[in-house]
Scaffold this motif. Structure first.
Motif, PDB file in Angstrom:
ATOM      1  N   MET A 283       0.850  -1.165   0.000  1.00 51.41           N
ATOM      2  CA  MET A 283       0.000   0.000   0.000  1.00 51.41           C
ATOM      3  C   MET A 283       0.901   1.236   0.000  1.00 51.41           C
ATOM      4  O   MET A 283       1.777   1.356   0.845  1.00 51.41           O
ATOM      5  N   PRO A 284       0.686   2.150  -0.939  1.00 49.41           N
ATOM      6  CA  PRO A 284       1.511   3.356  -0.949  1.00 49.41           C
ATOM      7  C   PRO A 284       1.190   4.254   0.244  1.00 49.41           C
ATOM      8  O   PRO A 284       0.107   4.178   0.820  1.00 49.41           O
ATOM      9  N   LEU A 285       2.133   5.098   0.615  1.00 48.40           N
ATOM     10  CA  LEU A 285       1.926   6.027   1.721  1.00 48.40           C
ATOM     11  C   LEU A 285       1.181   7.277   1.288  1.00 48.40           C
ATOM     12  O   LEU A 285       0.534   7.928   2.098  1.00 48.40           O
ATOM     13  N   ALA A 286       1.276   7.602   0.000  1.00 43.36           N
ATOM     14  CA  ALA A 286       0.639   8.815  -0.500  1.00 43.36           C
ATOM     15  C   ALA A 286       0.301   8.676  -1.973  1.00 43.36           C
ATOM     16  O   ALA A 286       0.853   7.835  -2.675  1.00 43.36           O
ATOM     17  N   ILE A 287      -0.627   9.520  -2.420  1.00 43.80           N
ATOM     18  CA  ILE A 287      -1.039   9.583  -3.816  1.00 43.80           C
ATOM     19  C   ILE A 287      -0.942  11.040  -4.234  1.00 43.80           C
ATOM     20  O   ILE A 287      -1.359  11.930  -3.485  1.00 43.80           O
ATOM     21  N   VAL A 288      -0.391  11.296  -5.407  1.00 50.75           N
ATOM     22  CA  VAL A 288      -0.356  12.662  -5.927  1.00 50.75           C
ATOM     23  C   VAL A 288      -1.556  12.825  -6.844  1.00 50.75           C
ATOM     24  O   VAL A 288      -1.672  12.158  -7.863  1.00 50.75           O
TER      25      VAL A 288
ATOM     26  N   MET B 208      -8.885   5.748   4.311  1.00 50.81           N
ATOM     27  CA  MET B 208      -9.018   7.195   4.354  1.00 50.81           C
ATOM     28  C   MET B 208      -7.881   7.860   3.580  1.00 50.81           C
ATOM     29  O   MET B 208      -6.761   7.361   3.569  1.00 50.81           O
ATOM     30  N   LEU B 209      -8.199   8.971   2.922  1.00 53.21           N
ATOM     31  CA  LEU B 209      -7.206   9.850   2.317  1.00 53.21           C
ATOM     32  C   LEU B 209      -7.339  11.203   2.990  1.00 53.21           C
ATOM     33  O   LEU B 209      -8.450  11.710   3.156  1.00 53.21           O
ATOM     34  N   THR B 210      -6.207  11.788   3.381  1.00 57.09           N
ATOM     35  CA  THR B 210      -6.221  13.126   3.961  1.00 57.09           C
ATOM     36  C   THR B 210      -5.289  14.019   3.155  1.00 57.09           C
ATOM     37  O   THR B 210      -4.306  13.555   2.583  1.00 57.09           O
ATOM     38  N   ASN B 211      -5.606  15.309   3.120  1.00 55.54           N
ATOM     39  CA  ASN B 211      -4.760  16.253   2.393  1.00 55.54           C
ATOM     40  C   ASN B 211      -3.725  16.865   3.329  1.00 55.54           C
ATOM     41  O   ASN B 211      -3.608  16.459   4.489  1.00 55.54           O
ATOM     42  N   GLY B 212      -2.992  17.859   2.857  1.00 57.20           N
ATOM     43  CA  GLY B 212      -1.922  18.467   3.638  1.00 57.20           C
ATOM     44  C   GLY B 212      -2.396  19.162   4.901  1.00 57.20           C
ATOM     45  O   GLY B 212      -1.649  19.297   5.863  1.00 57.20           O
TER      46      GLY B 212
ATOM     47  N   HIS C 257      -4.334   6.252   4.487  1.00 57.04           N
ATOM     48  CA  HIS C 257      -4.443   5.596   5.790  1.00 57.04           C
ATOM     49  C   HIS C 257      -5.061   4.222   5.554  1.00 57.04           C
ATOM     50  O   HIS C 257      -6.105   4.118   4.911  1.00 57.04           O
ATOM     51  N   ALA C 258      -4.421   3.176   6.050  1.00 59.71           N
ATOM     52  CA  ALA C 258      -4.877   1.804   5.827  1.00 59.71           C
ATOM     53  C   ALA C 258      -5.309   1.168   7.148  1.00 59.71           C
ATOM     54  O   ALA C 258      -4.866   1.576   8.227  1.00 59.71           O
ATOM     55  N   ASP C 259      -6.164   0.156   7.046  1.00 58.20           N
ATOM     56  CA  ASP C 259      -6.570  -0.580   8.246  1.00 58.20           C
ATOM     57  C   ASP C 259      -5.621  -1.753   8.487  1.00 58.20           C
ATOM     58  O   ASP C 259      -4.598  -1.891   7.813  1.00 58.20           O
ATOM     59  N   HIS C 260      -5.964  -2.617   9.419  1.00 54.49           N
ATOM     60  CA  HIS C 260      -5.091  -3.742   9.789  1.00 54.49           C
ATOM     61  C   HIS C 260      -4.964  -4.790   8.685  1.00 54.49           C
ATOM     62  O   HIS C 260      -4.075  -5.629   8.735  1.00 54.49           O
TER      63      HIS C 260
ATOM     64  N   ALA D 154      -7.321  17.299   6.467  1.00 54.12           N
ATOM     65  CA  ALA D 154      -8.760  17.168   6.246  1.00 54.12           C
ATOM     66  C   ALA D 154      -9.040  15.860   5.506  1.00 54.12           C
ATOM     67  O   ALA D 154      -8.311  15.480   4.592  1.00 54.12           O
ATOM     68  N   ASN D 155     -10.091  15.184   5.901  1.00 53.82           N
ATOM     69  CA  ASN D 155     -10.491  13.932   5.274  1.00 53.82           C
ATOM     70  C   ASN D 155     -11.103  14.245   3.904  1.00 53.82           C
ATOM     71  O   ASN D 155     -12.094  14.952   3.819  1.00 53.82           O
ATOM     72  N   VAL D 156     -10.510  13.694   2.810  1.00 50.42           N
ATOM     73  CA  VAL D 156     -11.029  13.939   1.467  1.00 50.42           C
ATOM     74  C   VAL D 156     -11.624  12.691   0.825  1.00 50.42           C
ATOM     75  O   VAL D 156     -12.257  12.786  -0.225  1.00 50.42           O
ATOM     76  N   TRP D 157     -11.429  11.532   1.429  1.00 48.11           N
ATOM     77  CA  TRP D 157     -12.000  10.279   0.928  1.00 48.11           C
ATOM     78  C   TRP D 157     -12.037   9.286   2.078  1.00 48.11           C
ATOM     79  O   TRP D 157     -11.119   9.246   2.903  1.00 48.11           O
TER      80      TRP D 157
END
Length: 87
Positions: A1-6, A29-33, A20-23, A36-39
């Protein structure tokens, strides 16, 4: 799982979204800089998606799977015969 997406790479203001990944290594979840939760995604048992909300889009699901864009032939892999468990 990547740590970030551009996101928005082809625009004047690309955005770095943190994954953000689960166990089970599923993106939840995706958060911006500005943190804030964006997905956000909620999964049912065995990996089925229950709900997805947010303005961002991402195609990762269970670490090894990606949702194919419309019109693309599906990929064939060893995971195609495995149960729908994200592990």
């Amino acid at each position: 799982m990547p740590l970030a997406i551009v996101a928005n790479v082809d625009t004047a203001s690309p955005q770095l979204l943190h994954v953000h990944a689960d166990h089970l290594d599923r993106p939840i979840m995706l958060t911006n800089g500005s943190k804030a939760n964006v997905w956000e995604a909620v999964y049912r048992p065995f990996g089925e998606v229950h709900a997805m909300t947010g303005t961002a889009t991402q195609n990762l699901r269970c670490g090894w799977k990606a949702v194919e864009p419309a019109g693309m032939a599906p990929r064939v892999s060893a995971f195609d015969t495995a149960p729908k468990v994200c592990n």
